[in-house]
Each structure stands twice: as C-alpha cells, then as structure tokens.
Design a protein around this motif. Structure first.
Motif, PDB file in Angstrom:
ATOM      1  N   SER A 198     153.558  52.690   6.334  1.00  0.00           N
ATOM      2  CA  SER A 198     153.572  52.881   4.880  1.00  0.00           C
ATOM      3  C   SER A 198     153.994  54.310   4.540  1.00  0.00           C
ATOM      4  O   SER A 198     153.768  55.245   5.314  1.00  0.00           O
ATOM      5  CB  SER A 198     152.181  52.619   4.301  1.00  0.00           C
ATOM      6  N   PRO A 199     154.606  54.490   3.370  1.00  0.00           N
ATOM      7  CA  PRO A 199     154.943  55.847   2.930  1.00  0.00           C
ATOM      8  C   PRO A 199     153.723  56.770   2.902  1.00  0.00           C
ATOM      9  O   PRO A 199     153.823  57.940   3.262  1.00  0.00           O
ATOM     10  CB  PRO A 199     155.521  55.631   1.526  1.00  0.00           C
ATOM     11  N   ALA A 200     152.576  56.244   2.503  1.00  0.00           N
ATOM     12  CA  ALA A 200     151.361  57.069   2.453  1.00  0.00           C
ATOM     13  C   ALA A 200     150.975  57.569   3.845  1.00  0.00           C
ATOM     14  O   ALA A 200     150.593  58.737   4.015  1.00  0.00           O
ATOM     15  CB  ALA A 200     150.211  56.285   1.831  1.00  0.00           C
ATOM     16  N   THR A 201     151.089  56.723   4.843  1.00  0.00           N
ATOM     17  CA  THR A 201     150.767  57.109   6.215  1.00  0.00           C
ATOM     18  C   THR A 201     151.725  58.187   6.705  1.00  0.00           C
ATOM     19  O   THR A 201     151.302  59.188   7.298  1.00  0.00           O
ATOM     20  CB  THR A 201     150.831  55.881   7.147  1.00  0.00           C
ATOM     21  N   VAL A 202     153.007  58.001   6.440  1.00  0.00           N
ATOM     22  CA  VAL A 202     154.008  58.973   6.887  1.00  0.00           C
ATOM     23  C   VAL A 202     153.838  60.299   6.155  1.00  0.00           C
ATOM     24  O   VAL A 202     153.860  61.365   6.776  1.00  0.00           O
ATOM     25  CB  VAL A 202     155.433  58.398   6.706  1.00  0.00           C
ATOM     26  N   ARG A 203     153.634  60.250   4.847  1.00  0.00           N
ATOM     27  CA  ARG A 203     153.415  61.491   4.082  1.00  0.00           C
ATOM     28  C   ARG A 203     152.184  62.244   4.581  1.00  0.00           C
ATOM     29  O   ARG A 203     152.198  63.464   4.685  1.00  0.00           O
ATOM     30  CB  ARG A 203     153.255  61.181   2.599  1.00  0.00           C
ATOM     31  N   ALA A 204     151.113  61.511   4.851  1.00  0.00           N
ATOM     32  CA  ALA A 204     149.881  62.148   5.310  1.00  0.00           C
ATOM     33  C   ALA A 204     150.103  62.905   6.626  1.00  0.00           C
ATOM     34  O   ALA A 204     149.516  63.970   6.831  1.00  0.00           O
ATOM     35  CB  ALA A 204     148.777  61.107   5.486  1.00  0.00           C
ATOM     36  N   TRP A 205     150.948  62.375   7.488  1.00  0.00           N
ATOM     37  CA  TRP A 205     151.187  63.022   8.781  1.00  0.00           C
ATOM     38  C   TRP A 205     152.201  64.155   8.660  1.00  0.00           C
ATOM     39  O   TRP A 205     152.106  65.159   9.366  1.00  0.00           O
ATOM     40  CB  TRP A 205     151.644  61.995   9.813  1.00  0.00           C
ATOM     41  N   THR A 206     153.196  64.039   7.778  1.00  0.00           N
ATOM     42  CA  THR A 206     154.308  65.002   7.759  1.00  0.00           C
ATOM     43  C   THR A 206     154.198  66.104   6.707  1.00  0.00           C
ATOM     44  O   THR A 206     154.800  67.165   6.882  1.00  0.00           O
ATOM     45  CB  THR A 206     155.647  64.263   7.529  1.00  0.00           C
TER      46      THR A 206
END
Length: 172
Positions: free
Chosen positions: A104-112
């Motif tokens: 999900s975009p939220a998962t990727v944003r949270a990591w990056t």
C-alpha cells in the motif's frame, strides 16, 4: 510447535538467499525479454507524489531501477547505502526509481518518508515485474543514457558492487 518451526525455516531460507524468486512473476507470452545489451522496454507509472514517470522520458540520463518490498530484509538493509550512492551520483544525472511490489502507498510512505530522496512507484498489479522479468527482490537494473540495459543484478548489493554498476551507466 510444528508451525513455528516451519516459519523459522522459511525465514532462515529467505535470509540466506535474499527474498528469492517471486512466484507468478514470469514473463508472459509475447513480452520482450529484458537482457543486458538490449534496450529497456518503456513503461509508465505514477509515483507516490502522484507524478507520472516514464522510462523513455529519462533517455539521456543513467537510470537505476530497484525492485524492493518492505517485507524483504535485504531490500531494506541496502536502501541507506543506495541513498548514499544516489547523492554521490545524482549531479551526473542519475535517476533512481524504487519499484515496490504490491504494497500500500501508506506502507511505502511510512518506510521511505524523510529517509530516501528518489522516486517510488508501487507495482500494484505486478505488470512492471512481468515487463522487466523480475526474478526476485531485491533486483536492480542499470540502464545507460541510450536506454540500453548494462547490468541486471538479482540480490542485494555491496557499496563496491553499486559503484561498479553505476560506473557502467554514469559515464557520458
């Protein structure tokens, strides 16, 4: 207890071979094969900022494509070093794009967020993985200024390996 042992064995196996091959990511019939010395197939996608990205638009620039996932320990481990290399080579025109596999975009944003300063795209349906013949994560494609694939690397990279790959594409 058996389920715990199986889970531990699976985790140990993944750590030994990176995150390994991906099932269902083979090349569909009629799709161009990505190979060293061949022109990279064009693709379009939308990055996390809502901007359209297209490989053909980057002709004239060296391009590093990284397939990764937050569930892949080697992927996450190499990303700080990738950031260092990106900062080192970006003045020479390097474009780095991270293609995340179906998270999900939220998962990727949270990591990056705040850590990595290149574009991130989410391959929501696996089409980019199929188009670029993804064999496992992490995987890297190094494409020269003419759009020709110079190196394909499956697995995580050391600093020396990154420098060797980048030397093949950054030169004018």
């Amino acid at each position: 207890m058996v389920a715990i042992k199986r889970s531990l064995l699976l985790l140990a196996g993944l750590l030994l071979v990176g995150c390994g091959p991906l099932s269902g990511s083979g090349t569909p019939a009629g799709t161009a094969h990505v190979a060293v010395g061949a022109r990279a197939p064009d693709f379009q996608a939308v990055d996390l900022d809502g901007q359209r990205v297209q490989l053909a638009a980057w002709r004239g620039h060296p391009v590093w494509i990284n397939f990764w996932a937050t569930w892949c320990p080697p992927c996450k481990a190499e990303m700080p070093l990738m950031e260092q290399k990106y900062q080192q080579y970006r003045a020479q025109g390097l474009i780095l794009v991270g293609i995340n596999l179906q998270e999900s975009p939220a998962t990727v944003r949270a990591w990056t967020a705040g850590k990595f300063h290149w574009s991130f795209v989410i391959d929501t349906d696996g089409k980019l993985a199929n188009l670029l013949n993804l064999e496992g994560v992490p995987s890297h494609l190094f494409i020269d200024r003419a759009g020709v694939v110079q190196r394909i690397q499956v697995g995580d990279l050391t600093a020396a390996e990154m420098d060797a790959c980048l030397a093949q594409i950054v030169q004018p």
